[in-house]
Motif scaffolding. Structure first.
Motif, PDB file in Angstrom:
ATOM      1  N   ALA A 203      17.192   4.248   9.105  1.00 49.86           N
ATOM      2  CA  ALA A 203      17.404   4.329   7.655  1.00 49.86           C
ATOM      3  C   ALA A 203      16.784   5.588   7.073  1.00 49.86           C
ATOM      4  CB  ALA A 203      16.816   3.092   6.971  1.00 49.86           C
ATOM      5  N   ALA A 204      15.662   6.027   7.661  1.00 55.18           N
ATOM      6  CA  ALA A 204      14.954   7.180   7.104  1.00 55.18           C
ATOM      7  C   ALA A 204      15.604   8.506   7.471  1.00 55.18           C
ATOM      8  CB  ALA A 204      13.503   7.182   7.581  1.00 55.18           C
ATOM      9  N   GLY A 205      16.146   8.588   8.672  1.00 57.32           N
ATOM     10  CA  GLY A 205      16.695   9.883   9.073  1.00 57.32           C
ATOM     11  C   GLY A 205      17.814   9.817  10.082  1.00 57.32           C
ATOM     12  N   GLY A 206      18.313   8.623  10.327  1.00 59.50           N
ATOM     13  CA  GLY A 206      19.416   8.488  11.279  1.00 59.50           C
ATOM     14  C   GLY A 206      19.022   8.825  12.705  1.00 59.50           C
ATOM     15  N   VAL A 207      17.744   8.604  13.037  1.00 58.26           N
ATOM     16  CA  VAL A 207      17.291   8.906  14.392  1.00 58.26           C
ATOM     17  C   VAL A 207      17.150   7.619  15.191  1.00 58.26           C
ATOM     18  CG1 VAL A 207      16.140  11.059  13.802  1.00 58.26           C
ATOM     19  CG2 VAL A 207      14.888   8.920  13.587  1.00 58.26           C
ATOM     20  N   LYS A 208      17.482   7.705  16.496  1.00 58.18           N
ATOM     21  CA  LYS A 208      17.434   6.536  17.366  1.00 58.18           C
ATOM     22  C   LYS A 208      16.755   6.920  18.683  1.00 58.18           C
ATOM     23  CE  LYS A 208      21.661   4.735  15.293  1.00 58.18           C
ATOM     24  NZ  LYS A 208      23.047   4.244  15.495  1.00 58.18           N
ATOM     25  N   PRO A 209      15.421   7.124  18.635  1.00 59.90           N
ATOM     26  CA  PRO A 209      14.719   7.625  19.815  1.00 59.90           C
ATOM     27  C   PRO A 209      14.271   6.549  20.799  1.00 59.90           C
ATOM     28  CG  PRO A 209      13.198   7.489  17.999  1.00 59.90           C
ATOM     29  CD  PRO A 209      14.529   7.022  17.479  1.00 59.90           C
ATOM     30  N   ILE A 210      14.368   5.266  20.424  1.00 58.97           N
ATOM     31  CA  ILE A 210      13.853   4.186  21.271  1.00 58.97           C
ATOM     32  C   ILE A 210      14.999   3.541  22.031  1.00 58.97           C
ATOM     33  CG2 ILE A 210      12.533   2.047  21.371  1.00 58.97           C
ATOM     34  CD1 ILE A 210      11.259   2.834  18.701  1.00 58.97           C
ATOM     35  N   GLU A 211      14.963   3.699  23.325  1.00 66.45           N
ATOM     36  CA  GLU A 211      16.015   3.173  24.204  1.00 66.45           C
ATOM     37  C   GLU A 211      15.523   1.902  24.894  1.00 66.45           C
ATOM     38  OE1 GLU A 211      18.445   4.605  28.249  1.00 66.45           O
ATOM     39  OE2 GLU A 211      16.869   5.866  27.358  1.00 66.45           O
ATOM     40  N   THR A 212      16.368   0.890  24.972  1.00 65.12           N
ATOM     41  CA  THR A 212      16.055  -0.332  25.709  1.00 65.12           C
ATOM     42  C   THR A 212      16.608  -0.232  27.119  1.00 65.12           C
ATOM     43  OG1 THR A 212      16.058  -1.731  23.725  1.00 65.12           O
ATOM     44  CG2 THR A 212      16.370  -2.833  25.838  1.00 65.12           C
ATOM     45  N   LEU A 213      15.766  -0.481  28.104  1.00 67.72           N
ATOM     46  CA  LEU A 213      16.175  -0.498  29.502  1.00 67.72           C
ATOM     47  C   LEU A 213      16.087  -1.947  29.968  1.00 67.72           C
ATOM     48  CD1 LEU A 213      14.117   2.627  30.590  1.00 67.72           C
ATOM     49  CD2 LEU A 213      16.551   2.533  30.061  1.00 67.72           C
ATOM     50  N   ARG A 214      17.219  -2.590  30.065  1.00 68.41           N
ATOM     51  CA  ARG A 214      17.263  -4.030  30.311  1.00 68.41           C
ATOM     52  C   ARG A 214      16.445  -4.417  31.544  1.00 68.41           C
ATOM     53  NH1 ARG A 214      20.354  -7.716  28.081  1.00 68.41           N
ATOM     54  NH2 ARG A 214      21.713  -6.112  27.149  1.00 68.41           N
TER      55      ARG A 214
END
Length: 224
Positions: A203-214
């Motif tokens: 919401a703040a900057g359109g960043v998605k740095p956290i990846e889930t590794l199942r």
């Protein structure tokens, strides 16, 4: 960040524990060298505050033993021993820094913050990952210049991930580093914190740095 506090003087230990917790640390306490050795072997600490004049096992021996068993978390020596030879002895045993009593709590916190950063490979209190800026001194996080409103646990999770970029961090590891020894732990709560962080960062900057590794955990990618 999880800290081990080893001090036999209860009043001082209580004061330091309160200051560390107010500064955002998760704190386990030990009143003597025997308990310190047990905790240092059992839990994954990010930093330790170690008095030298301890009951049961001297602080120097505790440090030497932990280092001999490949426990590499940074150790700040806290001591009333003013002779330079004893300070040298503590550093040569494996300590990373020292403070002589009496001291200012602000200096202790600044030294601990520096030790944690340096052990993770960061020299500055400010960690930058793309548009995300985390200030470990003020515990403020901004994205594209706008400050995020994070809870204490959300900040702790993000700080740990940013101090370990591109590493696979399991839910168990995060749980161990943000909860104290006697807390009722629920690793599923980590998923809630991660979910909230993702929404706020997006919401703040359109960043998605956290990846889930199942089945493995999470990875913070600075370029994400």
């Amino acid at each position: 960040m999880r800290a081990l506090l080893v001090e036999d003087e209860q009043v001082l230990r209580d004061q330091l524990a309160e200051s560390l917790r107010s500064a955002g640390y998760t704190v386990d306490e030990a009143p003597d060298g025997e308990e310190a050795l047990y905790l240092g072997r059992e839990f994954p600490y990010d930093v330790a505050v170690m008095d030298l004049g301890l009951p049961k096992i001297d602080g120097i021996k505790v440090i030497q033993t932990l280092r001999g068993e490949a426990r590499h978390f940074p150790i700040l020596i806290l001591t009333a021993r003013g002779h330079w030879q004893e300070r040298v002895q503590g550093l040569e045993a494996g300590g990373d820094d020292y403070l002589t009593k009496p001291f200012h709590t602000e200096e202790l916190l600044a030294r601990l913050n520096a030790l944690v950063r340096r052990s993770a490979g960061f020299s500055s209190p400010t960690i930058t990952a793309g548009s995300i800026v985390l200030d470990t001194s003020s515990q403020r996080v901004t994205v594209s210049g706008g400050e995020l409103d994070l809870t204490s646990f959300e900040y702790k999770v993000l700080e740990y991930l940013m101090l370990h970029p591109d590493e696979v961090v399991s839910k168990t590891t995060l749980t161990d580093h943000i909860y104290e020894q006697d807390c009722d732990r629920d690793s599923n709560v980590i998923e809630v914190f991660i979910g909230r962080l993702r929404k706020k960062l997006d919401a703040a900057g359109g960043v998605k740095p956290i990846e889930t590794l199942r089945g493995r955990g999470y990875r913070f990618s600075p370029a994400g």
